[in-house]
Design a protein around this motif. Structure first.
Motif, short mmCIF file in Angstrom:
data_model
loop_
_atom_site.label_atom_id
_atom_site.label_comp_id
_atom_site.label_asym_id
_atom_site.label_seq_id
_atom_site.Cartn_x
_atom_site.Cartn_y
_atom_site.Cartn_z
N LYS A 158 51.06 35.01 47.69
CA LYS A 158 51.77 33.76 47.42
C LYS A 158 50.97 32.84 46.49
N VAL A 159 49.94 33.39 45.85
CA VAL A 159 49.02 32.60 45.04
C VAL A 159 49.32 32.78 43.55
N GLN A 160 49.25 31.68 42.81
CA GLN A 160 49.25 31.70 41.35
C GLN A 160 47.99 30.96 40.92
N THR A 161 47.03 31.69 40.32
CA THR A 161 45.76 31.06 39.96
C THR A 161 45.93 30.21 38.70
N ARG A 162 45.04 29.26 38.55
CA ARG A 162 45.06 28.39 37.38
C ARG A 162 44.58 29.16 36.14
N PRO A 163 45.00 28.75 34.96
CA PRO A 163 44.41 29.31 33.74
C PRO A 163 42.90 29.10 33.74
N CYS A 164 42.18 30.03 33.13
CA CYS A 164 40.73 29.97 33.14
C CYS A 164 40.17 30.46 31.82
N SER A 165 38.87 30.26 31.65
CA SER A 165 38.18 30.73 30.45
C SER A 165 37.52 32.07 30.76
N ILE A 166 37.66 33.04 29.84
CA ILE A 166 37.11 34.37 30.07
C ILE A 166 36.61 34.94 28.74
N SER A 167 35.49 35.65 28.79
CA SER A 167 34.95 36.26 27.58
C SER A 167 34.32 37.60 27.91
N LEU A 168 34.40 38.52 26.96
CA LEU A 168 33.88 39.88 27.14
C LEU A 168 32.37 39.90 26.88
N ILE A 169 31.63 40.55 27.80
CA ILE A 169 30.19 40.73 27.63
C ILE A 169 29.87 42.14 27.14
N ASN A 170 30.45 43.13 27.79
CA ASN A 170 30.35 44.53 27.37
C ASN A 170 31.61 45.24 27.83
N PRO A 171 31.80 46.53 27.57
CA PRO A 171 33.08 47.17 27.87
C PRO A 171 33.56 47.04 29.31
N THR A 172 32.64 46.88 30.28
CA THR A 172 33.08 46.78 31.68
C THR A 172 32.67 45.46 32.34
N THR A 173 32.17 44.49 31.58
CA THR A 173 31.65 43.24 32.15
C THR A 173 32.19 42.03 31.40
N PHE A 174 32.57 41.01 32.14
CA PHE A 174 33.07 39.79 31.52
C PHE A 174 32.51 38.56 32.23
N GLU A 175 32.54 37.44 31.53
CA GLU A 175 32.20 36.15 32.13
C GLU A 175 33.49 35.37 32.32
N ILE A 176 33.60 34.70 33.48
CA ILE A 176 34.80 33.93 33.78
C ILE A 176 34.40 32.57 34.34
N VAL A 177 35.11 31.54 33.92
CA VAL A 177 34.87 30.17 34.40
C VAL A 177 36.12 29.71 35.14
N LEU A 178 35.97 29.47 36.44
CA LEU A 178 37.09 29.08 37.28
C LEU A 178 37.00 27.60 37.63
N THR A 179 38.16 27.01 37.92
CA THR A 179 38.22 25.66 38.46
C THR A 179 38.85 25.66 39.85
N GLN A 180 38.88 26.83 40.47
CA GLN A 180 39.37 26.98 41.83
C GLN A 180 38.30 27.67 42.66
#
Length: 233
Positions: A158-180
């Protein structure tokens, strides 16, 4: 000082945040003069009060403490005395510290430990949209579709997450910035898109960074870091 609600008083004494203190009251773990506390009761912080949590007397307000801890995988942020994996066994006996926000047991990284209930309440309140930064490794190569979907927000249950910032670090790893700070949010977002989280590291809480703090160690929050947390909260 004016009378305050018992949950507010527990936060002032460094027992837990007001929200966490309310849960202690709901669970029947708080007593005032040997009777169970209720949410409607108000107390005078200047009086010598017989208030106990789990039968242990609560000490009067103590000097505020602020520490950063690099939590390893396997430590449970719930302060459960009977759980050998609980964070409570890592923390000093005095002053009584608690985490301002949690990391799940399978995750690692930055925790803010404090006995400042007011700051904790402000940092954890969902209306303020405070940022938390994570580095996440998943079980297969990432796609542009995955990154776009994560950035827009993901639906699960029943959850809809907020839009967030995300960037690729390598093929299997990413950085994400959440506000929740939803329970196991990143893991559930990834699972909803067909990916499994292999490693999850929190690197930043607002402007405060994990940097090179070794795993399983603590350090005091610097004056500049504390000022930034207080200003932004």
């Amino acid at each position: 000082m004016a009378l305050v609600r018992i949950s507010h008083y527990l936060a002032l004494c460094g027992v837990a945040s007001r929200r966490q203190s309310a849960r202690l009251i709901d669970a029947g773990r708080v007593t005032i003069n040997q009777h169970l506390a209720t949410h409607t009761e108000r107390v005078d912080p200047l009086l010598d009060l017989n208030i106990c949590v789990d039968g242990q007397p609560i000490l009067a307000q103590q000097e505020k403490q602020y520490w950063l801890y690099h939590k390893p995988v396997g430590v449970d942020c719930r302060l459960l005395i009977n759980d050998p994996s609980s964070l409570i066994h890592v923390l000093p006996h005095s002053p009584r510290l608690y985490p301002a926000g949690r990391l799940d047991k399978d995750s690692r990284g930055l925790l803010l430990l404090t006995n400042d209930g007011e700051l904790t309440q402000a940092l954890m309140h969902p209306d303020f949209h405070h940022t938390k930064t994570y580095v996440v490794q998943v079980d297969k190569p990432l796609t542009s579709q995955f990154l776009n979907d994560m950035a827009r927000g993901v639906s699960y249950g029943k959850v809809q997450t907020r839009p967030c910032s995300i960037s690729l670090i390598n093929p299997t790893t990413f950085e994400i910035v959440l506000t929740q700070g939803l329970n196991r949010q990143i893991r559930r977002m990834c699972q909803a898109l067909g990916f499994k989280v292999i490693d999850l590291l929190r690197t930043k809480l607002m402007t405060v960074c994990l940097d090179d703090l070794p795993e399983k160690t603590m350090r005091p929050v610097s004056a500049a870091e504390l000022l930034s947390l207080q200003q932004l909260s």
